[in-house]
Design an enzyme around this catalytic site. Structure first.
Site, mmCIF file in Angstrom:
data_model
loop_
_atom_site.group_PDB
_atom_site.id
_atom_site.type_symbol
_atom_site.label_atom_id
_atom_site.label_comp_id
_atom_site.label_asym_id
_atom_site.label_seq_id
_atom_site.Cartn_x
_atom_site.Cartn_y
_atom_site.Cartn_z
ATOM 1 C CD GLU A 64 10.878 0.457 -1.709
ATOM 2 O OE1 GLU A 64 11.988 0.729 -1.333
ATOM 3 O OE2 GLU A 64 9.929 0.706 -0.823
ATOM 4 C CG ASP B 25 4.429 -0.581 -2.455
ATOM 5 O OD1 ASP B 25 5.242 0.007 -2.913
ATOM 6 O OD2 ASP B 25 5.569 -2.053 -2.858
#
Length: 454
Positions: free
Chosen positions: A156, A92
């Site tokens: 994250e 991500d």
């Protein structure tokens, strides 16, 4: 196994690495469904899973984590009796922020001036490619000498804790003798660095209400309590006159011992405008790596364009507090909430919501794995010795893994040197840094396996 074949193999794999990173960067995998389609993150997760399967990983799985995202797991068995190493990255990314400010499209890898530009090239899609390069080089030169687990996180950057919660619920899944977190970076381009400390963090939404609805500022201004003015006063209470963070009861005088950050270098790295003062006091390293730091990430209020002459009934903000090593994030949250409550003016109605948090981290740099990494980095960066630095950012998984596996050694390396401009527009990665760190990781796995056999 000599060092030269590893380096030669990684060099030969760089064109493939560029093609793969191009494919991975193209996924708009921002784990915020209000901004980007969830399908983009799911497609990125599947790409990572397919890459692991192609490398012979077993038990490859897309883990549905409690925050609604997916982390990708795989296991590559090693020789009998060999230690197990967990390799971490995340797919991500941060949103591009201002598309118009990107010289080339954010989700299109573009080579320019010897660097590869695109969101996630350094943070942290490039970190996953680094792991692949290291493993491929080992497979081409006698095999991978350790058991390898790979975990690639899907949220994250959002700080929503999905993988941490999943790991806590499945405590055996990520167990390893050593963990290599590929989400840090060298202190300076070409200077091999491991990160020994991370600040923790919390995100708190603040909402202030003062009126039943907006009022005409001419008829009511000067008496009616303005929620936006109350918010501004409250936010100002979080800083001293010199810009230092001031949260009641939270110490902000710790000192960083070790590698220092020259002010001129920091000003250049941060692109501080000429004549503008830096905030806070103490050394740059003190302020970045050893002390708390509050940042107002956003404010809910009318924009200048279209604003009306009104006394505002409601206003809100998102506040980030970076928590230094040695401070418990839960305690820091209590202190921040108490501070905000105590400093809200005019008895305005205050609502607080914690929307993300992570504990600070401090590694044991005297552990045997660090000796293996020091030798590997010195070989990959001839003439340079491994440096130990802190990092102001947070990787919440580190503390979860430390709690779950207290005997595991933890090392943090990665591609996020200052020129990478992670989280900013025009993020990029140095392909030379990717190549050298991939060599270093491969050599580390060799050194570590040999140290365990000894």
């Amino acid at each position: 196994m000599s060092q030269n074949p590893i380096a030669e193999t990684v060099a030969s794999l760089m064109p493939r690495a560029k093609r793969e990173l191009t494919e991975l960067v193209a996924f708009q995998s921002v784990a915020d469904w209000a901004q980007f389609p969830k399908s983009e993150s799911e497609a990125a997760a599947n790409w990572v899973a397919d890459a692991l399967r192609a490398e012979g990983f077993q038990d490859v799985a897309l883990l549905d984590t409690p925050d609604g995202t997916q982390s990708v797991y795989g296991f590559l068995p090693g020789p009998e009796g060999a230690p197990t190493v967990l390799l971490y990255a995340h797919y991500d990314v941060q949103p591009p922020l201002d598309d118009a400010a990107w010289i080339s499209p954010a989700f299109e890898l573009t080579e320019r001036d010897g660097r590869w530009y695109g969101r996630g090239t350094a943070d942290c899609k490039g970190g996953f490619i680094m792991h692949l390069l290291a493993l491929r080089a080992l497979k081409a030169n006698g095999g991978v000498p350790v058991g390898v687990k790979v975990i690639v996180e899907g949220s994250e950057e959002q700080g929503t804790g999905g993988l941490q919660q999943y790991a806590q619920a499945h405590p055996g899944l990520l167990a390893a003798d050593t963990v290599v977190i590929g989400d840090a970076g060298n202190f300076r381009l070409g200077l091999p660095t491991v990160t020994a400390t991370l600040r923790g963090m919390t995100l708190i939404k603040v909402k202030i209400d003062t009126l039943g609805g907006n009022l005409h500022s001419g008829m009511f201004g000067g008496v009616a309590p303005d929620a936006l003015a109350a918010l501004i006063r409250l936010l100002d209470s979080l800083r001293a006159a010199d810009g230092s963070t001031t949260v009641d009861g939270l110490a902000s005088d710790a000192v960083w011992e070790g590698l220092q950050y020259p002010e001129a270098d920091f000003r250049a790295d941060a692109k501080v405008l000429d004549g503008v003062e830096l905030i806070g006091e103490g050394t740059i390293a003190d302020r970045l790596w050893a002390r708390p730091a509050v940042t107002v990430l956003g404010i809910d209020c009318p924009s200048v364009v279209g604003a009306t002459p009104s006394v505002h009934a409601s206003a809100g903000a998102l506040i980030s507090l970076r928590v230094p090593p040695g401070v418990d994030t839960a305690e820091a949250i209590k202190l921040l909430e108490a501070h905000l409550t105590a400093h809200t003016p005019w008895q305005a109605k205050l609502e607080l919501e914690v929307v993300g948090q992570g504990q600070p981290f401090q590694a044991d740099t005297s552990s045997p794995a660090y000796a293996s990494m020091a030798a590997a980095l010195q070989a990959a960066y001839p003439g340079q010795e491994m440096q130990v630095a802190g990092m102001g950012g947070s990787i919440p998984l580190c503390n979860t893994l430390t709690q779950l596996y207290p005997d595991a050694e933890m090392l943090l390396i990665g591609l996020s040197e200052p020129e990478a401009q992670i989280h900013a527009v025009n993020e990029s990665v140095s392909p030379q840094e990717l190549e050298r760190l991939s060599v270093a990781e491969a050599l580390f796995l060799v050194n570590y396996a040999e140290s365990k056999r000894g």
